[in-house]
Design an enzyme around this catalytic site. Sequence first.
Site, PDB file in Angstrom:
ATOM      1  N   ASN A 276      23.907 -54.321 -24.521  1.00 35.08           N
ATOM      2  CA  ASN A 276      23.178 -53.430 -25.430  1.00 35.08           C
ATOM      3  C   ASN A 276      23.911 -52.103 -25.526  1.00 35.08           C
ATOM      4  OD1 ASN A 276      20.973 -52.434 -27.024  1.00 35.08           O
ATOM      5  ND2 ASN A 276      20.176 -51.386 -25.203  1.00 35.08           N
TER       6      ASN A 276
ATOM      7  N   GLY B  17      22.548 -51.507 -39.399  1.00 30.25           N
ATOM      8  CA  GLY B  17      23.630 -52.416 -39.061  1.00 30.25           C
ATOM      9  C   GLY B  17      25.012 -51.797 -39.072  1.00 30.25           C
TER      10      GLY B  17
ATOM     11  N   SER C  60      25.581 -45.240 -24.069  1.00 29.77           N
ATOM     12  CA  SER C  60      25.643 -46.104 -22.886  1.00 29.77           C
ATOM     13  C   SER C  60      25.712 -47.555 -23.351  1.00 29.77           C
ATOM     14  CB  SER C  60      24.391 -45.941 -22.019  1.00 29.77           C
ATOM     15  OG  SER C  60      24.208 -44.592 -21.649  1.00 29.77           O
TER      16      SER C  60
ATOM     17  N   ASP D  12      16.515 -51.098 -20.924  1.00 28.31           N
ATOM     18  CA  ASP D  12      17.542 -50.067 -20.681  1.00 28.31           C
ATOM     19  C   ASP D  12      17.904 -49.886 -19.207  1.00 28.31           C
ATOM     20  OD1 ASP D  12      17.588 -49.562 -23.406  1.00 28.31           O
ATOM     21  OD2 ASP D  12      16.148 -47.921 -23.290  1.00 28.31           O
TER      22      ASP D  12
ATOM     23  N   HIS E  48      23.007 -48.003 -26.217  1.00 23.06           N
ATOM     24  CA  HIS E  48      21.896 -47.049 -26.285  1.00 23.06           C
ATOM     25  C   HIS E  48      22.468 -45.678 -26.646  1.00 23.06           C
ATOM     26  CE1 HIS E  48      17.849 -45.681 -25.481  1.00 23.06           C
ATOM     27  NE2 HIS E  48      18.392 -44.607 -24.926  1.00 23.06           N
TER      28      HIS E  48
HETATM   29  C1  GAR Z   1      22.327 -47.117 -32.771  1.00 23.84           C
HETATM   30  O1  GAR Z   1      22.547 -45.731 -32.661  1.00 23.84           O
HETATM   31  C2  GAR Z   1      21.964 -47.708 -31.423  1.00 23.84           C
HETATM   32  O2  GAR Z   1      22.538 -47.036 -30.343  1.00 23.84           O
HETATM   33  C3  GAR Z   1      20.468 -47.526 -31.422  1.00 23.84           C
HETATM   34  O3  GAR Z   1      20.074 -47.831 -32.729  1.00 23.84           O
HETATM   35  C4  GAR Z   1      21.105 -47.413 -33.634  1.00 23.84           C
HETATM   36  C5  GAR Z   1      21.340 -48.536 -34.619  1.00 23.84           C
HETATM   37  O4  GAR Z   1      22.186 -48.100 -35.642  1.00 23.84           O
HETATM   38  N1  GAR Z   1      19.846 -48.375 -30.442  1.00 23.84           N
HETATM   39  C6  GAR Z   1      18.779 -47.999 -29.738  1.00 23.84           C
HETATM   40  O5  GAR Z   1      18.215 -46.938 -29.898  1.00 23.84           O
HETATM   41  C7  GAR Z   1      18.304 -49.023 -28.716  1.00 23.84           C
HETATM   42  N2  GAR Z   1      17.343 -48.461 -27.822  1.00 23.84           N
HETATM   43  P1  GAR Z   1      22.864 -49.154 -36.631  1.00 23.84           P
HETATM   44  O6  GAR Z   1      21.761 -50.072 -37.162  1.00 23.84           O
HETATM   45  O7  GAR Z   1      23.448 -48.314 -37.729  1.00 23.84           O
HETATM   46  O8  GAR Z   1      23.905 -49.913 -35.859  1.00 23.84           O
END
Ligand code: GAR
Length: 193
Positions: A101, A12, A135, A144, A103
């Site tokens: 979203n 999070g 992205s 995606d 990515h």
């Molecule tokens: C982030 O780096 C986000 O870009 C990625 O998960 C991480 C969550 O981090 N999302 C994906 O890979 C979606 N395909 P967080 O829980 O510390 O925000």
Amino acid sequence: MHSLVIFASGRGSNAQAIIDYFKKAGGANVTLIVSNKESAGVLDIARAENIPFLIVDKQAFNDHSLVEKIAQYKPSLIVLAGFLWKIPNSLVTAFSNQIINIHPALLPMYGGKGMYGNHVHQAVLADGKRESGISIHYVNEAYDEGSLILQAHCIVNAEDTVENLADRIHRLEHFFYPNTIAFLLSQFPEKLD
Ligand code: GAR
């Protein structure tokens, strides 16, 4: 005041960056956090920030009643911040152009099913890439593949590990995600409280 609903499955840190940004900047509030994981760090953030949260299993997530539950919060945007399930078509249709979203790579490279978090960085390093990035895009029915809103690039060093590439990417995300959300909200019709 704009309402933001965040979907997150993990630590999070992006959710926290968004909450912090709008606490300072005003104009929007995170009104609900939805997670598919009871142990997700993002739920500790929700508790600490006094933000209502909803934990969903696969069935509840794909049930049409989720649309009504979320609609009660009147979100200007639904913000996916490290959320790992595919968004059901009922939500995509009900909130058309209102779901975004982030990515952790330069789509269309390193996207699609199974490409999330450190798996993405691992693949970038395994290919010997000297550049990666983030992205931010609209969510449609395919993983995606919705239209891009913003990409930001960063270098990848030969000696990078998954951990320090992940850190560099997170720093990009924490700056650009809240700012992109603020920009998108500024394009919405004026909201009177
Ligand atoms: C982030 O780096 C986000 O870009 C990625 O998960 C991480 C969550 O981090 N999302 C994906 O890979 C979606 N395909 P967080 O829980 O510390 O925000």
